[in-house]
Design an enzyme around this catalytic site. Structure first.
Site, PDB file in Angstrom:
ATOM      1  N   LYS A 141     -88.572  28.695   9.592  1.00 50.80           N
ATOM      2  CA  LYS A 141     -88.292  27.894   8.405  1.00 50.80           C
ATOM      3  C   LYS A 141     -89.359  26.857   8.078  1.00 50.80           C
ATOM      4  O   LYS A 141     -89.986  26.279   8.958  1.00 50.80           O
ATOM      5  CB  LYS A 141     -86.957  27.163   8.596  1.00 50.80           C
ATOM      6  CG  LYS A 141     -85.784  28.112   8.659  1.00 50.80           C
ATOM      7  CD  LYS A 141     -85.133  28.285   7.316  1.00 50.80           C
ATOM      8  CE  LYS A 141     -84.373  27.035   6.998  1.00 50.80           C
ATOM      9  NZ  LYS A 141     -83.504  27.138   5.885  1.00 50.80           N
TER      10      LYS A 141
ATOM     11  N   ASN B  45     -80.273 -21.773  -9.544  1.00 55.84           N
ATOM     12  CA  ASN B  45     -79.911 -20.782 -10.567  1.00 55.84           C
ATOM     13  C   ASN B  45     -81.118 -20.356 -11.403  1.00 55.84           C
ATOM     14  O   ASN B  45     -81.329 -19.164 -11.649  1.00 55.84           O
ATOM     15  CB  ASN B  45     -78.805 -21.332 -11.464  1.00 55.84           C
ATOM     16  CG  ASN B  45     -77.547 -21.644 -10.669  1.00 55.84           C
ATOM     17  OD1 ASN B  45     -77.455 -21.270  -9.498  1.00 55.84           O
ATOM     18  ND2 ASN B  45     -76.598 -22.321 -11.286  1.00 55.84           N
TER      19      ASN B  45
ATOM     20  N   ASN C 108     -89.153  23.799   5.253  1.00 58.50           N
ATOM     21  CA  ASN C 108     -88.220  23.245   4.271  1.00 58.50           C
ATOM     22  C   ASN C 108     -88.860  22.180   3.387  1.00 58.50           C
ATOM     23  O   ASN C 108     -89.699  21.401   3.848  1.00 58.50           O
ATOM     24  CB  ASN C 108     -87.009  22.629   4.985  1.00 58.50           C
ATOM     25  CG  ASN C 108     -86.208  23.670   5.751  1.00 58.50           C
ATOM     26  OD1 ASN C 108     -86.143  24.826   5.345  1.00 58.50           O
ATOM     27  ND2 ASN C 108     -85.629  23.268   6.868  1.00 58.50           N
TER      28      ASN C 108
ATOM     29  N   THR D 103     -83.695  29.221 -19.401  1.00 61.75           N
ATOM     30  CA  THR D 103     -82.566  28.470 -19.955  1.00 61.75           C
ATOM     31  C   THR D 103     -81.345  29.060 -19.260  1.00 61.75           C
ATOM     32  O   THR D 103     -81.293  30.277 -19.022  1.00 61.75           O
ATOM     33  CB  THR D 103     -82.440  28.623 -21.493  1.00 61.75           C
ATOM     34  OG1 THR D 103     -82.186  29.991 -21.788  1.00 61.75           O
ATOM     35  CG2 THR D 103     -83.713  28.186 -22.214  1.00 61.75           C
ATOM     36  N   HIS D 104     -80.418  28.216 -18.880  1.00 61.04           N
ATOM     37  CA  HIS D 104     -79.239  28.668 -18.119  1.00 61.04           C
ATOM     38  C   HIS D 104     -79.628  29.357 -16.802  1.00 61.04           C
ATOM     39  O   HIS D 104     -78.910  30.226 -16.311  1.00 61.04           O
ATOM     40  CB  HIS D 104     -78.373  29.629 -18.936  1.00 61.04           C
ATOM     41  CG  HIS D 104     -78.151  29.196 -20.355  1.00 61.04           C
ATOM     42  ND1 HIS D 104     -77.156  28.327 -20.727  1.00 61.04           N
ATOM     43  CD2 HIS D 104     -78.843  29.494 -21.497  1.00 61.04           C
ATOM     44  CE1 HIS D 104     -77.208  28.119 -22.042  1.00 61.04           C
ATOM     45  NE2 HIS D 104     -78.240  28.809 -22.529  1.00 61.04           N
TER      46      HIS D 104
ATOM     47  N   GLN E 275     -75.861 -12.623  -6.849  1.00 57.49           N
ATOM     48  CA  GLN E 275     -76.690 -12.463  -5.646  1.00 57.49           C
ATOM     49  C   GLN E 275     -76.835 -10.980  -5.282  1.00 57.49           C
ATOM     50  O   GLN E 275     -77.858 -10.555  -4.756  1.00 57.49           O
ATOM     51  CB  GLN E 275     -76.045 -13.239  -4.490  1.00 57.49           C
ATOM     52  CG  GLN E 275     -76.818 -13.208  -3.194  1.00 57.49           C
ATOM     53  CD  GLN E 275     -76.299 -14.255  -2.206  1.00 57.49           C
ATOM     54  OE1 GLN E 275     -76.416 -15.443  -2.448  1.00 57.49           O
ATOM     55  NE2 GLN E 275     -75.713 -13.823  -1.125  1.00 57.49           N
TER      56      GLN E 275
ATOM     57  N   LYS F 185     -79.783  -8.345  -6.374  1.00 57.74           N
ATOM     58  CA  LYS F 185     -81.034  -8.126  -5.642  1.00 57.74           C
ATOM     59  C   LYS F 185     -81.023  -6.795  -4.908  1.00 57.74           C
ATOM     60  O   LYS F 185     -82.008  -6.073  -4.892  1.00 57.74           O
ATOM     61  CB  LYS F 185     -81.219  -9.227  -4.597  1.00 57.74           C
ATOM     62  CG  LYS F 185     -81.762 -10.484  -5.178  1.00 57.74           C
ATOM     63  CD  LYS F 185     -81.783 -11.567  -4.131  1.00 57.74           C
ATOM     64  CE  LYS F 185     -81.406 -12.845  -4.810  1.00 57.74           C
ATOM     65  NZ  LYS F 185     -80.891 -13.842  -3.909  1.00 57.74           N
TER      66      LYS F 185
ATOM     67  N   GLU G 281     -85.788  17.552  -1.526  1.00 58.89           N
ATOM     68  CA  GLU G 281     -84.337  17.396  -1.397  1.00 58.89           C
ATOM     69  C   GLU G 281     -83.953  15.911  -1.298  1.00 58.89           C
ATOM     70  O   GLU G 281     -82.958  15.476  -1.878  1.00 58.89           O
ATOM     71  CB  GLU G 281     -83.838  18.161  -0.162  1.00 58.89           C
ATOM     72  CG  GLU G 281     -83.991  19.672  -0.332  1.00 58.89           C
ATOM     73  CD  GLU G 281     -83.808  20.439   0.973  1.00 58.89           C
ATOM     74  OE1 GLU G 281     -83.132  19.934   1.874  1.00 58.89           O
ATOM     75  OE2 GLU G 281     -84.362  21.543   1.076  1.00 58.89           O
TER      76      GLU G 281
ATOM     77  N   TYR H 256     -74.100 -18.735 -14.333  1.00 61.84           N
ATOM     78  CA  TYR H 256     -74.346 -18.199 -13.002  1.00 61.84           C
ATOM     79  C   TYR H 256     -73.039 -18.061 -12.227  1.00 61.84           C
ATOM     80  O   TYR H 256     -72.192 -18.951 -12.247  1.00 61.84           O
ATOM     81  CB  TYR H 256     -75.304 -19.099 -12.202  1.00 61.84           C
ATOM     82  CG  TYR H 256     -75.511 -18.574 -10.790  1.00 61.84           C
ATOM     83  CD1 TYR H 256     -76.459 -17.590 -10.523  1.00 61.84           C
ATOM     84  CD2 TYR H 256     -74.703 -19.002  -9.732  1.00 61.84           C
ATOM     85  CE1 TYR H 256     -76.614 -17.068  -9.249  1.00 61.84           C
ATOM     86  CE2 TYR H 256     -74.849 -18.480  -8.459  1.00 61.84           C
ATOM     87  CZ  TYR H 256     -75.810 -17.511  -8.218  1.00 61.84           C
ATOM     88  OH  TYR H 256     -75.956 -16.987  -6.966  1.00 61.84           O
TER      89      TYR H 256
ATOM     90  N   SER I  66     -87.347  23.672  11.011  1.00 63.86           N
ATOM     91  CA  SER I  66     -85.962  23.708  11.474  1.00 63.86           C
ATOM     92  C   SER I  66     -85.963  23.615  12.987  1.00 63.86           C
ATOM     93  O   SER I  66     -86.802  24.227  13.650  1.00 63.86           O
ATOM     94  CB  SER I  66     -85.309  25.016  11.021  1.00 63.86           C
ATOM     95  OG  SER I  66     -84.186  25.295  11.843  1.00 63.86           O
TER      96      SER I  66
HETATM   97  N1  ARG Z   1     -78.752 -16.915  -3.121  1.00 67.44           N
HETATM   98  C1  ARG Z   1     -78.357 -17.207  -4.453  1.00 67.44           C
HETATM   99  C2  ARG Z   1     -78.471 -15.960  -5.342  1.00 67.44           C
HETATM  100  O1  ARG Z   1     -79.158 -15.092  -4.996  1.00 67.44           O
HETATM  101  C3  ARG Z   1     -79.187 -18.283  -5.033  1.00 67.44           C
HETATM  102  C4  ARG Z   1     -78.537 -19.032  -6.133  1.00 67.44           C
HETATM  103  C5  ARG Z   1     -77.409 -19.842  -5.616  1.00 67.44           C
HETATM  104  N2  ARG Z   1     -76.854 -20.635  -6.656  1.00 67.44           N
HETATM  105  C6  ARG Z   1     -75.653 -21.207  -6.534  1.00 67.44           C
HETATM  106  N3  ARG Z   1     -75.204 -21.874  -7.569  1.00 67.44           N
HETATM  107  N4  ARG Z   1     -74.935 -21.060  -5.454  1.00 67.44           N
HETATM  108  O2  ARG Z   1     -77.873 -15.849  -6.346  1.00 67.44           O
END
Ligand code: ARG
Length: 451
Positions: A282, A109, A284, A154-155, A321, A324, A289, A316, A276
């Site tokens: 074309k 954690n 682009n 503007t607009h 998780q 990430k 975009e 936690y 294109s």
């Molecule tokens: N893979 C877990 C995460 O990204 C790591 C921490 C896991 N901790 C736990 N108490 N299961 O959060």
């Protein structure tokens, strides 16, 4: 192999549990994870929880793993539950039984919270460099376009005459604030959670400040539950990325418009445009975009980052998780957008047509104001003149001296000189306004900031 099987558990994990819960996203945290472990072991050695020999053996093994991480040769195994498990498994292969002491006074954690902070500190460095160099590209473009004058909008209706450089520099200032927001977020990211353990700290005499110092982080946590359970810093990182992507998406939209036949302000380089498959003529602006499109998905990352925290009890929870994915996606999207869009702007040639003389209507009204006419009355007189000309398919550019004097008694012969977009820009005196002097000041100020 999990880090938790064998003791509390009699049965093996089900395949479905494994498939659903293992973390494959976190492989890119490998080097950060190992650096964190080296700092942790160093601290354990310095406070006497590990003997000098144990600490040395562990650090030597971890340094080998760091080398593998940097060389891209680290061998992952299907059975690794996450990056933390993989490192401990590999350390066992290298250092033997002493690897069982790595996790002393630590939990995944505080470990994952640390890894993400180290990742973000690095990412803020790279992304800030990208933003800063994009500001440089915009300042360079502002120099390149010289005295070209365009309408401000503007607009999406033509408003006032401004230097095109003024329009480009507006984005430079927006990006400078995006840069500053990242710098501010970096201050809060630079705090080590190591030593918080699972959530409540430890009975062992850990030294969180020493771990932080070994990682060159500015400080360590003040509350272990906050350290392992909070993700506001991740959300702030994603918000900074989302806002920067949003800034870029507005520039991208301007470029798409400017590159159209109808605007004709800019010719994009072949190297930064796509063709294109069907229409041979074309060219682009796909980069622009896609920046708009990716800004939408990074805005989605921000929603995810907030929703992940909302209503989540301390500390936690495995939900975290998923943070990430939001952080990595936001970071990668912004990095790519900065590179591609700044390349596109750097290679673009700007040659806008002259704006309609009607963009000087406000200047004309201000001529009357300078003579003491109430603004509302001046606005009305010029508005009536523009409407009368429009009925005949004309604009202010064709107004005669007689028509002007007829439009308001305080107009004088010669006032028609104001009806010229370049003259309009030259007459502008406001600080930060759309004038050539203001543009010169802005370029000097931004160049000073760029250093
Ligand atoms: N893979 C877990 C995460 O990204 C790591 C921490 C896991 N901790 C736990 N108490 N299961 O959060």
């Amino acid at each position: 192999m999990s880090l938790w099987g064998g003791g509390r558990f009699e049965d093996d994990p089900a395949d479905a549990l494994w498939r659903f819960t293992v973390d494959r996203e976190d492989k890119r945290l490998l080097a950060y994870d190992v650096r964190g472990s080296i700092a942790h072991v160093g601290m354990l050695g310095s406070v006497g929880i590990l003997t000098g020999d144990e600490a040395t053996a562990l650090i030597r093994g971890l340094e080998t793993i760091l080398g593998e991480a940097q060389a891209g040769t680290f061998a992952w195994e299907e059975s690794d539950e996450d990056v933390h498990s993989a490192v401990e498994r590999r350390l066992g292969e290298i250092a033997g039984a002493v690897a069982g002491k790595l996790h002393t006074g630590r939990s995944r954690n505080d470990q994952v919270a640390l890894d993400m902070r180290l990742f973000m500190v690095d990412a803020i460095g790279h992304l800030s460099d990208g933003i800063r160099s994009f500001v440089g590209v915009l300042v360079e473009a502002a120099r390149r376009v010289g005295d070209a004058v365009v309408p401000s909008y503007t607009h999406v209706q033509q408003a006032q005459a401004v230097p095109l450089a003024h329009h480009l520099l507006a984005y430079a200032w927006m990006l400078k604030r995006d840069f500053e927001r990242f710098a501010d977020a970096g201050v809060r990211a630079d705090v080590s959670p190591l030593g918080a353990g699972a959530s409540g700290g430890s009975s062992l005499p850990l030294d969180p400040d020493a771990s932080a110092a070994r990682l060159s982080m500015a400080s360590s946590f003040d509350n272990s539950m906050d350290a392992v359970g909070s993700r506001d810093v991740s959300a702030e990182f994603v918000w900074c990325a989302a806002q920067t992507m949003t800034t870029l998406s507005r520039l991208a939209e301007d470029i798409v418009l400017w590159a159209s036949h109808e605007f004709g302000w800019v010719t994009l380089s072949d190297a930064f445009t796509t063709g294109s498959s069907a229409m041979p003529h074309k060219k682009n602006a796909d980069i622009a975009e896609l920046v708009r499109g990716k800004a939408a998905s990074v805005a989605g990352d921000l929603v995810a980052a907030l929703a992940l925290q909302k209503g989540l009890p301390l500390t936690y929870n495995r939900d975290l998780q998923e943070m990430k994915r939001a952080v990595f996606h936001a970071s990668d999207s912004l990095g790519g957008a900065l590179e591609a869009l700044s390349g596109m702007v750097a290679a673009a040639s700007f040659d806008p047509p002259a704006p309609s003389p009607n963009v000087t209507a406000l200047d004309l009204a201000e001529v009357l104001v300078a003579r003491g006419v109430p603004f509302r009355e001046a606005h009305h007189a010029v508005g009536q003149l523009v409407a009368a000309l429009a009925r005949d398919g004309r604009d202010l550019g064709s107004v005669t001296e007689g028509e002007l004097v007829d439009a308001h008694e305080r107009f004088e012969p010669g006032d028609g000189a104001v009806i010229d977009p370049v003259a309009s820009v030259s007459r502008r005196v406001t600080k930060g306004g759309g004038s050539f002097t203001s543009v010169a000041t802005q370029i000097a100020d931004l160049e000073a900031w760029l250093g």
